[in-house]
Design an enzyme around this catalytic site. Structure first.
Site, PDB file in Angstrom:
ATOM      1  N   SER A 290     -37.590 -53.598   8.629  1.00  0.00           N
ATOM      2  CA  SER A 290     -38.837 -54.291   8.298  1.00  0.00           C
ATOM      3  C   SER A 290     -39.198 -53.936   6.869  1.00  0.00           C
ATOM      4  CB  SER A 290     -39.959 -53.863   9.243  1.00  0.00           C
ATOM      5  OG  SER A 290     -41.226 -54.297   8.786  1.00  0.00           O
TER       6      SER A 290
ATOM      7  N   TYR B 103     -44.552 -46.748  13.858  1.00  0.00           N
ATOM      8  CA  TYR B 103     -43.721 -47.932  13.621  1.00  0.00           C
ATOM      9  C   TYR B 103     -43.169 -47.934  12.199  1.00  0.00           C
ATOM     10  CZ  TYR B 103     -42.334 -52.738  12.790  1.00  0.00           C
ATOM     11  OH  TYR B 103     -41.617 -53.847  12.441  1.00  0.00           O
TER      12      TYR B 103
END
Length: 259
Positions: free
Chosen positions: A139, A152
């Protein structure tokens, strides 16, 4: 010769589903892994109807410590070798780390880090034997500290670092290794994480189908990283120009505001 497959985790929704469609459309037989067997079977039926090879459906919760063993057993039972491995499964939760449920955050580590690492190492001999490829889905968050989604963001920093190191180790064996680093993508991720993106996220959106197409092309071209969308491509460059403390504060204000 042993039949070769592309193993795709998190194939029941979003980018994972689109990656399965892209690989299948390019002639790869796919092995689909996710928790929701009904969605996997529907996707497998769709691929077959479109003329693709019959997918292997492997219902499995990657948060469980035995998931790697179960996947390996299913592939052995089907008599196939992994040519391409796509570690797509992953999730996050929004909110202050000290206030969110600890078990949920440890599950992020289990899926985003442990399972990805397990499968990458477990099937590396397959990838070498078949001169295939490894695609790990990271990401843009992997380039940033992430107050408001601390675990995360940290997990995606691991994916970025690990994939780049695996690229260096596997390159001499002719294995392609790419990390995919998308920004906001319209999918079920946001709902599971617990927030609704605003306009500031939507302007960076790239559709899951476009992300999957760019990821496949990038892997086949053996690109180190794929950052879909112009807005996302400039983020790593901009981060070099500003102090880390400024980035930390900016991300914190963005993530911790009321949504």
């Amino acid at each position: 010769m042993t039949e070769r497959v592309t193993l795709i985790t998190g194939a029941s929704a979003g980018i994972g589903t689109e990656l399965a469609r892209v690989f299948a459309s390019k002639g790869h037989r796919v092995a689909l892994v996710a928790r929701r067997v009904d969605r996997l079977e529907a996707l497998a039926s769709e691929i077959k109807t479109a003329g693709g090879a019959a997918p292997i459906v492997i219902p499995c919760d990657l948060a469980q410590p035995d998931c790697g063993d179960r996947i390996a057993e299913a592939l052995t039972a089907s008599g196939v070798d992994v040519e391409y491995l796509v570690n797509n499964a992953g999730f996050g939760v929004f909110g202050r780390a000290i206030q969110r449920d600890r078990s949920d955050q440890l599950e992020i580590i289990a899926v985003n880090i442990r399972a990805l690492t397990d499968l990458s190492l477990r099937f590396s001999d397959h990838l070498i034997r078949n001169r295939g490829g490894l695609l790990n889905v990271g990401s843009i968050a992997g380039f940033l500290p992430g107050p408001g989604m601390a675990v995360y963001y940290a997990s995606k920093a691991y994916v970025l670092s690990f994939t780049e190191a695996m690229r260096a180790e596997l390159a001499p064996h002719g294995v392609r290794v790419t990390v995919l680093c998308p920004g906001p993508v319209p999918s079920e991720f946001q709902a599971r994480a617990g927030f609704r993106p605003g306009y500031d996220s939507s302007i960076l959106n790239v559709s899951p189908a476009d992300v999957a197409q760019q990821a496949y092309s990038g892997l086949m071209a053996n690109k180190r990283a794929v950052l879909p969308g112009l807005g996302i491509k400039i983020v790593p460059f901009l981060l070099r120009l500003v102090p880390r403390s400024f980035v930390l504060g900016a991300v914190g204000r963005f993530q911790l505001r009321q949504r």
